[in-house]
Design an enzyme around this catalytic site. Sequence first.
Site, mmCIF file in Angstrom:
data_model
loop_
_atom_site.group_PDB
_atom_site.id
_atom_site.type_symbol
_atom_site.label_atom_id
_atom_site.label_comp_id
_atom_site.label_asym_id
_atom_site.label_seq_id
_atom_site.Cartn_x
_atom_site.Cartn_y
_atom_site.Cartn_z
ATOM 1 C CG ASP A 76 -1.630 -1.010 1.542
ATOM 2 O OD1 ASP A 76 -1.464 -2.069 0.912
ATOM 3 O OD2 ASP A 76 -2.388 -1.069 2.293
ATOM 4 C CB SER A 136 -1.908 1.275 5.613
ATOM 5 O OG SER A 136 -1.036 0.497 4.444
ATOM 6 N NE ARG A 195 -5.826 -4.063 7.843
ATOM 7 C CZ ARG A 195 -6.260 -5.220 7.897
ATOM 8 N NH1 ARG A 195 -6.738 -5.573 9.458
ATOM 9 N NH2 ARG A 195 -7.003 -5.934 7.165
ATOM 10 C CG ASP A 196 -5.567 0.324 6.331
ATOM 11 O OD1 ASP A 196 -4.460 -0.063 6.980
ATOM 12 O OD2 ASP A 196 -6.264 -0.551 5.756
HETATM 13 C C1 FRU Z 1 -3.969 -3.540 2.522
HETATM 14 C C2 FRU Z 1 -3.573 -3.641 4.028
HETATM 15 C C3 FRU Z 1 -3.894 -2.878 4.937
HETATM 16 C C4 FRU Z 1 -2.684 -2.939 6.050
HETATM 17 C C5 FRU Z 1 -1.651 -3.086 5.444
HETATM 18 C C6 FRU Z 1 -0.690 -3.937 5.938
HETATM 19 O O1 FRU Z 1 -3.145 -4.514 1.626
HETATM 20 O O2 FRU Z 1 -3.882 -4.993 4.577
HETATM 21 O O3 FRU Z 1 -5.204 -2.782 5.439
HETATM 22 O O4 FRU Z 1 -2.896 -1.808 6.708
HETATM 23 O O5 FRU Z 1 -2.083 -3.833 4.007
HETATM 24 O O6 FRU Z 1 0.461 -4.232 5.027
#
Ligand code: FRU
Length: 515
Positions: A76, A136, A195-196
């Site tokens: 990402d 991310s 997350r993210d």
């Molecule tokens: C998306 C993801 C995100 C996570 C990250 C980890 O590809 O799964 O949700 O934060 O990759 O590498």
Amino acid sequence: MPVRRDTGFIAREKLQIRPGRASPPKGEKTVREWTRDERYRVLRDPSEIRDLYESIKTSVYRQTYHVQPMTGLSSDPNGFALHKGIWHLNYQWCPWGAVHGLKYWYHVTSPDLVHWKNEGIGLAPDCFYDNRGTHSGSAISHGDDLVFFYTGNHRDEDWTRTPFTCAAYLGADGRLKKLPKALFGPRDDHSEHQRDPKVIRNEANGKYYILLGAQTLDKRGCVLIYESEELLSGWRYAGELKVPGFEHFGGMWECPYIVNISGRDVLIFSPQYTTLPGRGASTNHNVYLIGKMDYDTLTFTPEGGYHFLDYGFDFYAAQGAANVGDPDKAVLIAWIGLPDNHYPTEEEDWEGSMSLPRELRIRDGRLVQTPVPAVRMLAGDPVPADGSLPPACEMTVTPCAGDFRLHLFTKENGDGGLRLTYDAASRTLTADRTGMDKRFNEKVGEVLSVPLPDGLAKLDIFIDRSSTEIFFNDGEATFTTHTYPTAREFHYTVSEGASVLIRPMEKSVTDEFAV
Ligand code: FRU
């Protein structure tokens, strides 16, 4: 450790071939088996990956104008923002090989979104909150500060995960500095998949919002919203985003993002754990909705259905940049790759790259995407359109009327290749990569279609050494795929009557060793 029947990273780990197993379940060819210790090994000194870098550097598949990892895996895009005239981008990085393990942020910068410089590690998993990965997140430019939000992927000894929302800022020395404490932890009324963080400022009410990709306890994908008047304090949970009609749409929404373009709100996210019509057997997608975001009721009301952000095989986790300074456009970049998939350069211990940065606009109520204009600075003088294909080029094709075909990466006699076939009756273009020497992710699907309701008027194709991005009709639809042509495949054939312009692209990524 017990392998749980669960979603997310544990599922990814399970995709690695285990001894005694006939074939991997979905992503096909894995080259080597990684133990958890190998995947989660901490990088202690740059010298540990120097030899790997030297050998990877010689690969014929190294990109020339796309951001790519020095070694290992990039996934990402993270922390993408314009700050004091410089573009900052980080990406998820696993240094050791083409495997999803301990994730770092790797930092690159650019004056123009085209010439990129490796800066070194942005964030390292080195504290309690992120002991098993700096996952991310995003960035926002705020006065003199560039502030980053990311997911600290904490796991305890029995591998139970606790995701923390953490922050960092750009230091005077150009390196990211973490805040000592996480901003907040996960909610227990949702699953561990939270997350993210995508930080956005709502200009109308002056508040900041963090959107988190999440999953409900009954495993439905959703977005959690936090709000604050301040960037680095005062964060409180506002609620789950309501998206009428999308209550049952995939099992986890990764990397959500809401942006207003020319007065229309656009919700972009990557739903996973579901197949979607027209996407083969893939269970990872990147989609968008156009509609209206109401921050008072936390409701995004879509005008109609979802659209694929890109129709190709390999496009995921797209992130829009902060502070582009133009209410009529957003700038977006994505990972060329998909979770759970495997690519030929895995045997060289690296894979993945970033897409070209794209401008998003609304035209006739639809989202259109075009490469940022600076990309064209890289295009040199045209070379003869004689059926041979430079390894890095822009190819602009105006098709003849009616049915049309363009076969890229064929052998000299025109056989094989990535076959693009447009059927005028159904206004659909089909891309079939079964003819290429290097096949990969066969079970996920090697044939996909792109609907072109207004017909096919133009193709803008950006070929780099291991990727191909196609923009149809000045951005009405796009198609991104990894491509790994062998030495005998640098040819093309095209329907009679089409006009073809080929311009080699200059190198614009430095690819130097910087840790
Ligand atoms: C998306 C993801 C995100 C996570 C990250 C980890 O590809 O799964 O949700 O934060 O990759 O590498």
